[in-house]
Design a protein around this motif. Structure first.
Motif, PDB file in Angstrom:
ATOM      1  N   VAL A  48       0.874  -1.175   0.000  1.00 11.74           N
ATOM      2  CA  VAL A  48       0.000   0.000   0.000  1.00 11.74           C
ATOM      3  C   VAL A  48       0.907   1.219   0.000  1.00 11.74           C
ATOM      4  O   VAL A  48       1.731   1.388   0.907  1.00 11.74           O
ATOM      5  N   GLY A  49       0.785   2.056  -0.999  1.00 13.22           N
ATOM      6  CA  GLY A  49       1.673   3.208  -1.115  1.00 13.22           C
ATOM      7  C   GLY A  49       1.425   4.253  -0.038  1.00 13.22           C
ATOM      8  O   GLY A  49       0.278   4.507   0.343  1.00 13.22           O
ATOM      9  N   ALA A  50       2.494   4.857   0.445  1.00 11.83           N
ATOM     10  CA  ALA A  50       2.386   5.909   1.465  1.00 11.83           C
ATOM     11  C   ALA A  50       1.672   7.135   0.908  1.00 11.83           C
ATOM     12  O   ALA A  50       1.118   7.940   1.658  1.00 11.83           O
ATOM     13  N   THR A  51       1.677   7.254  -0.412  1.00  9.24           N
ATOM     14  CA  THR A  51       1.004   8.393  -1.048  1.00  9.24           C
ATOM     15  C   THR A  51      -0.516   8.236  -0.968  1.00  9.24           C
ATOM     16  O   THR A  51      -1.256   9.120  -1.370  1.00  9.24           O
ATOM     17  N   GLN A  52      -0.992   7.085  -0.473  1.00  7.36           N
ATOM     18  CA  GLN A  52      -2.440   6.829  -0.353  1.00  7.36           C
ATOM     19  C   GLN A  52      -2.854   6.859   1.119  1.00  7.36           C
ATOM     20  O   GLN A  52      -3.742   6.105   1.529  1.00  7.36           O
ATOM     21  N   ALA A  53      -2.208   7.726   1.918  1.00 11.40           N
ATOM     22  CA  ALA A  53      -2.393   7.678   3.380  1.00 11.40           C
ATOM     23  C   ALA A  53      -3.862   7.705   3.806  1.00 11.40           C
ATOM     24  O   ALA A  53      -4.258   7.020   4.756  1.00 11.40           O
ATOM     25  N   GLU A  54      -4.683   8.485   3.080  1.00 14.92           N
ATOM     26  CA  GLU A  54      -6.103   8.593   3.476  1.00 14.92           C
ATOM     27  C   GLU A  54      -6.845   7.262   3.312  1.00 14.92           C
ATOM     28  O   GLU A  54      -7.938   7.081   3.840  1.00 14.92           O
ATOM     29  N   MET A  55      -6.248   6.320   2.577  1.00 17.28           N
ATOM     30  CA  MET A  55      -6.914   5.040   2.340  1.00 17.28           C
ATOM     31  C   MET A  55      -6.588   3.967   3.381  1.00 17.28           C
ATOM     32  O   MET A  55      -7.156   2.878   3.360  1.00 17.28           O
ATOM     33  N   PHE A  56      -5.662   4.273   4.291  1.00 15.46           N
ATOM     34  CA  PHE A  56      -5.235   3.226   5.232  1.00 15.46           C
ATOM     35  C   PHE A  56      -6.367   2.763   6.154  1.00 15.46           C
ATOM     36  O   PHE A  56      -6.414   1.611   6.553  1.00 15.46           O
ATOM     37  N   THR A  57      -7.285   3.656   6.494  1.00 16.95           N
ATOM     38  CA  THR A  57      -8.417   3.263   7.344  1.00 16.95           C
ATOM     39  C   THR A  57      -9.257   2.213   6.614  1.00 16.95           C
ATOM     40  O   THR A  57      -9.649   1.197   7.201  1.00 16.95           O
ATOM     41  N   THR A  58      -9.510   2.451   5.358  1.00 13.50           N
ATOM     42  CA  THR A  58     -10.271   1.482   4.550  1.00 13.50           C
ATOM     43  C   THR A  58      -9.511   0.163   4.456  1.00 13.50           C
ATOM     44  O   THR A  58     -10.078  -0.920   4.646  1.00 13.50           O
ATOM     45  N   ILE A  59      -8.228   0.262   4.162  1.00 15.23           N
ATOM     46  CA  ILE A  59      -7.408  -0.959   4.044  1.00 15.23           C
ATOM     47  C   ILE A  59      -7.505  -1.780   5.328  1.00 15.23           C
ATOM     48  O   ILE A  59      -7.693  -2.994   5.294  1.00 15.23           O
ATOM     49  N   ARG A  60      -7.407  -1.103   6.471  1.00 15.15           N
ATOM     50  CA  ARG A  60      -7.428  -1.819   7.758  1.00 15.15           C
ATOM     51  C   ARG A  60      -8.776  -2.485   8.048  1.00 15.15           C
ATOM     52  O   ARG A  60      -8.835  -3.443   8.808  1.00 15.15           O
ATOM     53  N   LYS A  61      -9.861  -1.971   7.437  1.00 13.62           N
ATOM     54  CA  LYS A  61     -11.162  -2.638   7.606  1.00 13.62           C
ATOM     55  C   LYS A  61     -11.114  -4.017   6.946  1.00 13.62           C
ATOM     56  O   LYS A  61     -11.741  -4.959   7.405  1.00 13.62           O
ATOM     57  N   HIS A  62     -10.373  -4.128   5.869  1.00 10.98           N
ATOM     58  CA  HIS A  62     -10.297  -5.406   5.139  1.00 10.98           C
ATOM     59  C   HIS A  62      -9.235  -6.332   5.719  1.00 10.98           C
ATOM     60  O   HIS A  62      -9.439  -7.537   5.804  1.00 10.98           O
ATOM     61  N   VAL A  63      -8.095  -5.786   6.054  1.00 10.62           N
ATOM     62  CA  VAL A  63      -6.984  -6.618   6.578  1.00 10.62           C
ATOM     63  C   VAL A  63      -6.457  -6.012   7.878  1.00 10.62           C
ATOM     64  O   VAL A  63      -5.428  -5.351   7.912  1.00 10.62           O
ATOM     65  N   PRO A  64      -7.196  -6.264   8.987  1.00 10.93           N
ATOM     66  CA  PRO A  64      -6.846  -5.600  10.250  1.00 10.93           C
ATOM     67  C   PRO A  64      -5.477  -5.965  10.807  1.00 10.93           C
ATOM     68  O   PRO A  64      -4.874  -5.159  11.507  1.00 10.93           O
ATOM     69  N   LYS A  65      -5.000  -7.178  10.509  1.00  9.63           N
ATOM     70  CA  LYS A  65      -3.750  -7.603  11.144  1.00  9.63           C
ATOM     71  C   LYS A  65      -2.559  -7.670  10.207  1.00  9.63           C
ATOM     72  O   LYS A  65      -1.416  -7.701  10.661  1.00  9.63           O
ATOM     73  N   SER A  66      -2.801  -7.753   8.923  1.00  8.48           N
ATOM     74  CA  SER A  66      -1.707  -8.040   7.977  1.00  8.48           C
ATOM     75  C   SER A  66      -0.634  -6.963   7.983  1.00  8.48           C
ATOM     76  O   SER A  66      -0.924  -5.773   8.158  1.00  8.48           O
ATOM     77  N   PHE A  67       0.587  -7.404   7.751  1.00  6.93           N
ATOM     78  CA  PHE A  67       1.650  -6.442   7.508  1.00  6.93           C
ATOM     79  C   PHE A  67       1.436  -5.783   6.155  1.00  6.93           C
ATOM     80  O   PHE A  67       0.997  -6.426   5.202  1.00  6.93           O
ATOM     81  N   LEU A  68       1.738  -4.494   6.104  1.00  4.09           N
ATOM     82  CA  LEU A  68       1.676  -3.753   4.843  1.00  4.09           C
ATOM     83  C   LEU A  68       3.085  -3.281   4.511  1.00  4.09           C
ATOM     84  O   LEU A  68       3.780  -2.744   5.378  1.00  4.09           O
ATOM     85  N   LEU A  69       3.484  -3.508   3.276  1.00  5.89           N
ATOM     86  CA  LEU A  69       4.741  -2.948   2.784  1.00  5.89           C
ATOM     87  C   LEU A  69       4.394  -1.601   2.164  1.00  5.89           C
ATOM     88  O   LEU A  69       3.579  -1.535   1.241  1.00  5.89           O
ATOM     89  N   VAL A  70       4.985  -0.555   2.724  1.00  2.00           N
ATOM     90  CA  VAL A  70       4.582   0.795   2.346  1.00  2.00           C
ATOM     91  C   VAL A  70       5.732   1.556   1.682  1.00  2.00           C
ATOM     92  O   VAL A  70       6.588   2.120   2.376  1.00  2.00           O
ATOM     93  N   PRO A  71       5.762   1.580   0.364  1.00  2.00           N
ATOM     94  CA  PRO A  71       6.746   2.419  -0.320  1.00  2.00           C
ATOM     95  C   PRO A  71       6.135   3.791  -0.570  1.00  2.00           C
ATOM     96  O   PRO A  71       4.917   3.956  -0.449  1.00  2.00           O
ATOM     97  N   GLY A  72       6.980   4.757  -0.860  1.00  2.63           N
ATOM     98  CA  GLY A  72       6.433   6.061  -1.251  1.00  2.63           C
ATOM     99  C   GLY A  72       6.740   7.195  -0.290  1.00  2.63           C
ATOM    100  O   GLY A  72       6.354   8.331  -0.539  1.00  2.63           O
ATOM    101  N   VAL A  73       7.420   6.906   0.838  1.00  2.00           N
ATOM    102  CA  VAL A  73       7.913   8.037   1.641  1.00  2.00           C
ATOM    103  C   VAL A  73       9.268   8.431   1.052  1.00  2.00           C
ATOM    104  O   VAL A  73       9.868   7.677   0.301  1.00  2.00           O
ATOM    105  N   GLY A  74       9.758   9.597   1.405  1.00  2.00           N
ATOM    106  CA  GLY A  74      11.038  10.035   0.827  1.00  2.00           C
ATOM    107  C   GLY A  74      10.810  10.619  -0.560  1.00  2.00           C
ATOM    108  O   GLY A  74      10.013  11.552  -0.713  1.00  2.00           O
ATOM    109  N   ALA A  75      11.441  10.037  -1.564  1.00  2.00           N
ATOM    110  CA  ALA A  75      11.431  10.617  -2.907  1.00  2.00           C
ATOM    111  C   ALA A  75      10.026  10.834  -3.481  1.00  2.00           C
ATOM    112  O   ALA A  75       9.804  11.763  -4.255  1.00  2.00           O
ATOM    113  N   GLN A  76       9.044   9.987  -3.100  1.00  2.00           N
ATOM    114  CA  GLN A  76       7.690  10.142  -3.661  1.00  2.00           C
ATOM    115  C   GLN A  76       6.773  11.017  -2.804  1.00  2.00           C
ATOM    116  O   GLN A  76       5.606  11.238  -3.148  1.00  2.00           O
TER     117      GLN A  76
END
Ligand SMILES: O=C(O)c1cc(=O)[nH]c(=O)n1[C@@H]1O[C@H](COP(=O)(O)O)[C@@H](O)[C@H]1O
Length: 274
Positions: free
Chosen positions: A188-216
């Motif tokens: 899940v891209g860090a540039t989609q921060a507003e979507m993390f609440t929705t993502i967590r409704k679907h996968v409350p426990k899963s690890f997320l690999l979050v690219p997109g901080v820094g250069a993006q």
């Protein structure tokens, strides 16, 4: 050493870090004094790894940067993975290759990263469906990281389409039937921060690999605020902003300083949101 869910959680706890350093190594971007050396890519990676292993929990070499150089590049990729797993076996190694094909072919991709090499995880594009992902999941002590909501602008073209359920939501819901949070993670891209609440409704426990901080430009604190679980549940990747932080002989120290800055912010976010 097999990296289980709890091993990852322990590493995060111990280092107070959920940093993944992206090894997207390109000769033209590395310090000039390394350009002429035959094993420049590996030497650069080794210096970055030695300088960051105690403040990061994962490395993510992206295969494109190695494949672009042909055989020599692939050798550098292999050397890098083997170096990490032999010298720092507690580090989580993600081969970022975004694979996925008919089952018979995915089986070969899985062997390349999980049998020929000791990678812990592989990024996989889920769009060919269950039989394209299954061969990776037969390696029970390895991780599959499915693309869900990517960090690029084009993410809207397909991932956000759909009526009741968006495509990325379908990916999350359907794949939960293939494996659980002990073997599946999601990009899940860090540039989609507003979507993390929705993502967590679907996968409350899963690890997320979050690219997109820094250069993006994504925000680490927003990602933690909306995406962190009680086990952290996040691996935040930064590639260019860390590995090219310096351009002189002290490039590894500069990379460490940049990584340390992120780790310190992560330590306080772990306190605040977990
Ligand atoms: O799967 C990935 O890692 C990935 C998914 C995504 O949605 N966006 C994304 O940037 N990436 C990768 O993450 C890394 C980001 O690099 P930097 O922008 O330099 O930090 C690159 O290796 C990208 O290929």
């Amino acid at each position: 050493m097999t990296m289980k869910y709890q091993d990852l959680v322990r590493q995060i706890e111990k280092k107070q870090s959920f940093l993944c350093v992206g090894l997207d190594t390109a000769v033209e971007k590395m310090p000039k004094h390394l350009h002429q050396t035959p094993d420049a890519i590996f030497r650069f990676n080794k210096a970055i790894i030695d300088a960051t292993h105690d403040i990061a929990v994962a490395y993510k070499p992206n295969t494109a940067f190695y494949e672009a150089l042909g055989v020599a590049g692939w050798q550098a990729f292999e050397e890098t993975v083997l170096y990490i797993k032999s010298k720092y076996p507690e580090m989580f190694v993600i081969a970022d290759a975004k694979r996925g094909d008919i089952g018979n072919t995915s089986e070969r991709y899985a062997k390349a990263f999980f049998e020929q090499l000791p990678c812990d995880a592989l990024t996989v594009a889920p769009y060919m469906g269950s039989d394209s992902v299954q061969p990776f999941l037969t390696f029970k002590d390895k991780w599959v990281i499915l693309l869900a909501l990517t960090s690029n602008n084009g993410a809207t073209d397909f991932q956000f389409t759909g009526e009741e359920k968006k495509l990325f939501e379908k990916v999350l819901d359907t794949s939960k039937n293939w494996a659980d949070e002990q073997q599946l993670m999601y990009v899940v891209g860090a540039t989609q921060a507003e979507m993390f609440t929705t993502i967590r409704k679907h996968v409350p426990k899963s690890f997320l690999l979050v690219p997109g901080v820094g250069a993006q430009g994504g925000s680490l604190s927003e990602v933690a605020k909306y995406g962190m679980t009680k086990d952290c549940g996040l691996l935040v990747n930064a590639s260019r902003s860390i590995i090219y932080a310096g351009s002189g002989h002290d490039f590894a120290e500069a990379a460490r300083a940049e990584a340390k800055k992120m780790q310190q912010e992560m330590a306080s976010l772990l306190k605040e949101y977990r």
